[in-house]
Design a protein around this motif. Structure first.
Motif, PDB file in Angstrom:
ATOM      1  N   UNK A  67       0.817  -1.011  -0.253  1.00 17.80           N
ATOM      2  CA  UNK A  67       0.205   0.077  -0.016  1.00 17.80           C
ATOM      3  C   UNK A  67       0.839   1.289  -0.217  1.00 17.80           C
ATOM      4  N   UNK A  68       2.141   1.157   0.180  1.00 20.37           N
ATOM      5  CA  UNK A  68       3.091   1.676   0.325  1.00 20.37           C
ATOM      6  C   UNK A  68       3.299   1.992  -0.949  1.00 20.37           C
ATOM      7  N   UNK A  69       3.590   1.419  -1.862  1.00 17.24           N
ATOM      8  CA  UNK A  69       4.109   1.840  -3.096  1.00 17.24           C
ATOM      9  C   UNK A  69       5.489   0.800  -2.860  1.00 17.24           C
ATOM     10  N   UNK A  70       5.801   0.507  -2.131  1.00 16.78           N
ATOM     11  CA  UNK A  70       6.545  -0.378  -1.793  1.00 16.78           C
ATOM     12  C   UNK A  70       6.159  -2.529  -2.532  1.00 16.78           C
ATOM     13  N   UNK A  71       8.227  -2.664  -1.734  1.00 20.69           N
ATOM     14  CA  UNK A  71       8.166  -4.679  -2.074  1.00 20.69           C
ATOM     15  C   UNK A  71       8.882  -5.489  -1.192  1.00 20.69           C
ATOM     16  N   UNK A  72       7.961  -6.440  -0.885  1.00 22.71           N
ATOM     17  CA  UNK A  72       9.078  -6.959   0.386  1.00 22.71           C
ATOM     18  C   UNK A  72       9.239  -8.790  -0.164  1.00 22.71           C
ATOM     19  N   UNK A  73      10.105  -8.748   0.196  1.00 28.31           N
ATOM     20  CA  UNK A  73      10.597 -10.031  -0.646  1.00 28.31           C
ATOM     21  C   UNK A  73      11.453 -11.044   0.813  1.00 28.31           C
ATOM     22  N   UNK A  74      11.836 -12.331   0.500  1.00 33.65           N
ATOM     23  CA  UNK A  74      12.397 -12.984   1.287  1.00 33.65           C
ATOM     24  C   UNK A  74      13.111 -13.966   1.526  1.00 33.65           C
TER      25      UNK A  74
END
Length: 94
Positions: A67-74
């Motif tokens: 929602x903040x325009x970001x990405x998250x990966x693990x």
């Protein structure tokens, strides 16, 4: 951060950087890492590891980041342990 401190043996590292107008944050630990078969589903609701709690924390994290325009990966570190990487657009005019 709470997952990193839960699974770390001795060390948690947090690194920040600005690359191509994006803010990058990586959080890593020296724990057992994330099972390879779990990685594709890690950010889905109710998916949890061996010592996980509700299986909602990373799904909620992903929703907030996106929602903040970001990405998250693990992933897993070559040295052992897990790494979570977040990337957000930098604020305009900074």
């Amino acid at each position: 951060m709470s997952n990193a401190t839960r699974y770390a043996l001795k060390q948690v590292e947090v690194h920040t950087n600005v690359v191509h107008e994006r803010i990058e944050i990586t959080i890593s630990d020296d724990g057992p890492g994330i099972p390879d078969e779990l990685l594709p589903f890690l950010f889905h609701r109710f998916v949890k590891g061996k010592d996980g709690e509700s299986g909602l924390g990373l799904a909620i994290s992903r929703a907030i980041v996106e929602r903040c325009g970001g990405t998250i990966v693990a992933g897993n570190r070559h040295e052992g342990g897990a790494v979570i990487s977040l990337s957000f657009p930098a604020a305009a005019g900074r």
